[in-house]
Write a protein that holds these residues in place. Structure first.
Motif, PDB file in Angstrom:
ATOM      1  N   MET A   1      43.605  34.626  24.156  1.00 20.10           N
ATOM      2  CA  MET A   1      43.044  35.524  25.167  1.00 20.10           C
ATOM      3  C   MET A   1      44.135  36.458  25.657  1.00 20.10           C
ATOM      4  O   MET A   1      45.268  36.050  25.862  1.00 20.10           O
ATOM      5  CB  MET A   1      42.447  34.714  26.332  1.00 20.10           C
ATOM      6  N   LYS A   2      43.746  37.708  25.830  1.00 25.77           N
ATOM      7  CA  LYS A   2      44.742  38.703  26.246  1.00 25.77           C
ATOM      8  C   LYS A   2      44.267  39.406  27.512  1.00 25.77           C
ATOM      9  O   LYS A   2      43.077  39.411  27.821  1.00 25.77           O
ATOM     10  CB  LYS A   2      44.887  39.770  25.144  1.00 25.77           C
ATOM     11  N   THR A   3      45.196  40.024  28.206  1.00 23.17           N
ATOM     12  CA  THR A   3      44.829  40.865  29.346  1.00 23.17           C
ATOM     13  C   THR A   3      44.089  42.095  28.826  1.00 23.17           C
ATOM     14  O   THR A   3      44.488  42.689  27.827  1.00 23.17           O
ATOM     15  CB  THR A   3      46.106  41.285  30.112  1.00 23.17           C
ATOM     16  N   LYS A   4      42.976  42.433  29.479  1.00 16.44           N
ATOM     17  CA  LYS A   4      42.186  43.589  29.035  1.00 16.44           C
ATOM     18  C   LYS A   4      41.985  44.560  30.190  1.00 16.44           C
ATOM     19  O   LYS A   4      41.829  44.148  31.346  1.00 16.44           O
ATOM     20  CB  LYS A   4      40.794  43.129  28.555  1.00 16.44           C
ATOM     21  N   ARG A   5      41.947  45.839  29.834  1.00 13.60           N
ATOM     22  CA  ARG A   5      41.599  46.866  30.826  1.00 13.60           C
ATOM     23  C   ARG A   5      40.108  47.150  30.688  1.00 13.60           C
ATOM     24  O   ARG A   5      39.639  47.534  29.614  1.00 13.60           O
ATOM     25  CB  ARG A   5      42.422  48.133  30.588  1.00 13.60           C
ATOM     26  N   ILE A   6      39.402  46.911  31.750  1.00 17.53           N
ATOM     27  CA  ILE A   6      37.936  47.021  31.705  1.00 17.53           C
ATOM     28  C   ILE A   6      37.453  47.897  32.861  1.00 17.53           C
ATOM     29  O   ILE A   6      37.874  47.702  34.011  1.00 17.53           O
ATOM     30  CB  ILE A   6      37.278  45.617  31.796  1.00 17.53           C
ATOM     31  N   ILE A   7      36.593  48.843  32.553  1.00 10.05           N
ATOM     32  CA  ILE A   7      35.952  49.616  33.629  1.00 10.05           C
ATOM     33  C   ILE A   7      34.642  48.928  33.988  1.00 10.05           C
ATOM     34  O   ILE A   7      33.752  48.766  33.139  1.00 10.05           O
ATOM     35  CB  ILE A   7      35.683  51.078  33.204  1.00 10.05           C
ATOM     36  N   GLY A   8      34.522  48.489  35.224  1.00 10.74           N
ATOM     37  CA  GLY A   8      33.258  47.940  35.720  1.00 10.74           C
ATOM     38  C   GLY A   8      32.422  49.062  36.310  1.00 10.74           C
ATOM     39  O   GLY A   8      32.949  49.961  36.983  1.00 10.74           O
ATOM     40  N   LEU A   9      31.129  49.048  36.012  1.00 14.89           N
ATOM     41  CA  LEU A   9      30.207  50.068  36.547  1.00 14.89           C
ATOM     42  C   LEU A   9      29.051  49.376  37.247  1.00 14.89           C
ATOM     43  O   LEU A   9      28.476  48.433  36.711  1.00 14.89           O
ATOM     44  CB  LEU A   9      29.637  50.926  35.402  1.00 14.89           C
ATOM     45  N   MET A  10      28.710  49.897  38.432  1.00 14.01           N
ATOM     46  CA  MET A  10      27.691  49.195  39.218  1.00 14.01           C
ATOM     47  C   MET A  10      26.986  50.175  40.143  1.00 14.01           C
ATOM     48  O   MET A  10      27.617  51.043  40.732  1.00 14.01           O
ATOM     49  CB  MET A  10      28.455  48.147  40.057  1.00 14.01           C
ATOM     50  N   SER A  11      25.694  50.046  40.240  1.00 16.90           N
ATOM     51  CA  SER A  11      25.009  50.697  41.362  1.00 16.90           C
ATOM     52  C   SER A  11      24.048  49.664  41.928  1.00 16.90           C
ATOM     53  O   SER A  11      23.272  49.058  41.194  1.00 16.90           O
ATOM     54  CB  SER A  11      24.261  51.939  40.910  1.00 16.90           C
ATOM     55  N   GLY A  12      24.143  49.441  43.213  1.00 22.01           N
ATOM     56  CA  GLY A  12      23.369  48.370  43.834  1.00 22.01           C
ATOM     57  C   GLY A  12      21.999  48.814  44.302  1.00 22.01           C
ATOM     58  O   GLY A  12      21.560  49.943  44.010  1.00 22.01           O
ATOM     59  N   THR A  13      21.338  47.948  45.047  1.00 24.75           N
ATOM     60  CA  THR A  13      20.000  48.264  45.538  1.00 24.75           C
ATOM     61  C   THR A  13      20.012  49.401  46.553  1.00 24.75           C
ATOM     62  O   THR A  13      19.011  50.073  46.741  1.00 24.75           O
ATOM     63  CB  THR A  13      19.339  47.053  46.231  1.00 24.75           C
TER      64      THR A  13
END
Ligand code: ADP
Ligand code: MG
Length: 372
Positions: free
Chosen positions: A4-16
Motif C-alpha cells: 500500500m502506498k500514499t495516494k493523492r486523491i481528490i474527494g468530491l462531494m455535494s450534500g443535501t
C-alpha cells in the motif's frame, strides 16, 4: 496489507444542502489517515442548482434527469480541474455525486425489493473532463447488501476518532458513536439545516442564516417546538437514515401552518429544533449504551453560533463540545476527506462500509470505477 502506498486523491462531494460542490485534494496514507492539502467550495451554476432542487421535489422529467446526470458530472469535473490546475493530476478522484433520491425502506413491488438510492454526476464524464481515474457510487452496494446506504462517513470517523460522538450538521444531521464500550454505530439524527434554509429562503430571501444571526433576534416558541418534535422519526430506533424525501416542502409547509407569526421566531425555533433533536437522540439512543467524553461537531451547522450555544446548553455538563477544527480537520471539508478515504479503500480492496452503522449484512468494498 502489502504494497500500500500514499495516494493523492481528490474527494468530491455535494450534500443535501446543495450549497456547493466541495472538492478537496487529500493525501491518504496506508494507515488510512487523510491530510487535506487544499479544499475549495465550488458553486453550482444557478440554473443547474435550480434544476437539482426541482429534482428533489420531483418536478423534472426523466429527460431532464438524464441530462442532469451528465451536467453534474461536468460541474464536478470543473471543481476537480481547479485543484488539478494548481497541483497536477491526482492518483484518483473519489466522487460522492449528488444525491437526488434516497429510499432506504424495505418495500417491494411485485415482490421485488425497491429499496434504493440515486447519486448522480456521471463518473465517465468526470473521468473524461479531468483525464483521471474516478471511483464513485458508494452507497448502492451497501443497499444491495440490505443496508441503508448511509451513513458512510462512520467508516472514517471510526478510524480518525476515539471515544467521541462525531456529529455532522449538514442538510441532515448525522452522528457516529466511536467508543471503547461498543461497536461503532451511527444514524441520522434528523433534519439539520434543511428547514432553516428553506425558511431563510422563503422569509428572508437568503440561502441560510449566516452565523445564526437571524435566529439570535427571535424567541423560541415552545409550543411549536413540541409540535415539531412529536414527529415519529425522532423516536425511531437506529439504524435509521433520512433525507429531503422526508423533510420535504410539503412537510415543512404543513408545520408552517401553526408556526409563530414573527419570522425570526420561526428561524430560532427551527434552529432550536436541530439542537434539541440532536441532544434528544443522544439521550434516547446513545447514553444508554455509552457515555462519551466529547462531541465533535462538523458540517455547515458548526458555524451557526446560535445553534452551537443551544446544543451546548442541552448537553450534560461533563460532555465537552469541540469542532473538527480543534482536531486539525476542516469542518467544511471533512466529508470530502472521508470520501477520499473510501476511494483509497476501493483501490486496495479494503471493505469500507460499517454494517453496524448502515445495517448491511456484511462488510463490502463500496464504489464503482471508471478508468482514465
Ligand atoms: N456561516 C454559517 N452560518 C450558519 N449556517 C451555515 C454557515 N455555513 C454553512 N451553514 C449551513 O450549513 C449548510 C451546509 O452545510 P454542509 O455541511 O455543506 O451540508 P451538506 O452536506 O448538506 O451540503 C448550509 O446550507 C447552511 O445551512
Ligand atoms: Mg455542502
Amino acid at each position: 496489507m502489502e504494497n500500500m502506498k500514499t495516494k493523492r486523491i481528490i474527494g468530491l462531494m455535494s450534500g443535501t444542502s446543495c450549497d456547493s460542490i466541495d472538492a478537496g485534494l487529500c493525501e491518504v496514507t496506508p494507515d488510512l489517515k487523510v491530510k487535506l492539502i487544499k479544499g475549495i467550495n465550488h458553486p453550482y451554476p444557478d440554473k443547474i442548482r435550480d434544476m437539482i432542487f426541482k429534482a428533489f421535489r420531483g418536478e423534472i422529467n426523466i429527460k431532464e434527469l438524464c441530462q442532469l446526470n451528465f451536467a453534474i458530472g461536468h460541474c464536478f469535473a470543473d471543481a476537480a480541474n481547479i485543484l488539478i490546475k494548481e497541483f497536477g493530476k491526482p492518483d484518483l478522484i473519489s466522487s460522492h455525486g449528488q444525491t437526488v433520491y434516497h429510499y432506504p425502506y424495505d418495500e417491494t413491488l411485485d415482490g421485488i425489493k425497491i429499496k434504493s438510492t440515486l447519486q448522480i454526476g456521471e463518473n465517465s464524464v468526470i473521468s473524461h473532463d479531468t483525464d483521471c481515474v474516478v471511483v464513485s457510487n458508494f452507497r448502492e452496494k451497501d443497499i444491495a447488501n440490505n443496508g441503508q446506504g448511509a451513513p458512510l462517513v462512520c467508516f472514517a470517523d471510526s478510524i480518525w476518532f476515539k471515544n467521541s460522538l462525531v456529529q455532522n450538521i449538514g442538510g441532515i444531521s448525522n452522528v457516529t458513536v466511536v467508543s471503547d464500550d461498543c461497536e461503532t454505530f451511527g444514524f441520522d439524527n434528523a433534519c439539520g439545516n434543511i428547514m432553516i434554509d428553506y425558511c431563510m429562503n422563503k422569509f428572508f430571501n437568503k440561502k441560510y442564516d449566516k452565523d445564526g444571526e437571524i435566529a439570535k433576534l427571535g424567541t423560541v416558541s415552545d409550543a411549536w417546538l413540541n409540535e415539531l418534535l412529536s414527529d415519529e422519526y425522532y423516536y425511531k430506533k437506529p439504524p435509521k437514515t433520512t433525507g429531503r424525501e422526508y423533510f420535504n416542502k410539503e412537510y415543512i409547509e404543513k408545520f408552517l401552518q401553526t408556526a409563530p407569526k414573527k419570522k425570526e421566531d420561526i428561524i430560532v425555533t427551527l434552529t432550536c429544533l436541530t439542537a434539541k433533536s440532536i441532544a434528544l437522540s443522544y439521550e434516547r439512543f446513545i447514553y444508554p449504551v455509552t457515555k462519551p467524553e466529547k462531541v465533535i461537531i462538523g458540517g455547515g451547522g458548526a458555524y451557526n453560533k446560535t445553534m452551537m450555544n443551544m446544543l451546548k446548553s442541552f448537553l450534560p455538563d461533563d460532555i465537552k463540545l469541540f469542532s473538527h477544527e480543534d482536531f486539525g480537520i476542516s469542518n467544511n471539508f471533512k466529508e470530502v476527506m472521508a470520501f477520499a478515504l473510501l476511494g483509497y479503500c476501493y483501490l486496495y480492496n479494503i471493505p469500507n462500509n460499517v454494517p453496524s452503522c448502515t445495517g448491511a449484512d456484511k462488510k463490502v468494498v463500496l464504489g464503482k470505477m471508471v478508468a482514465d
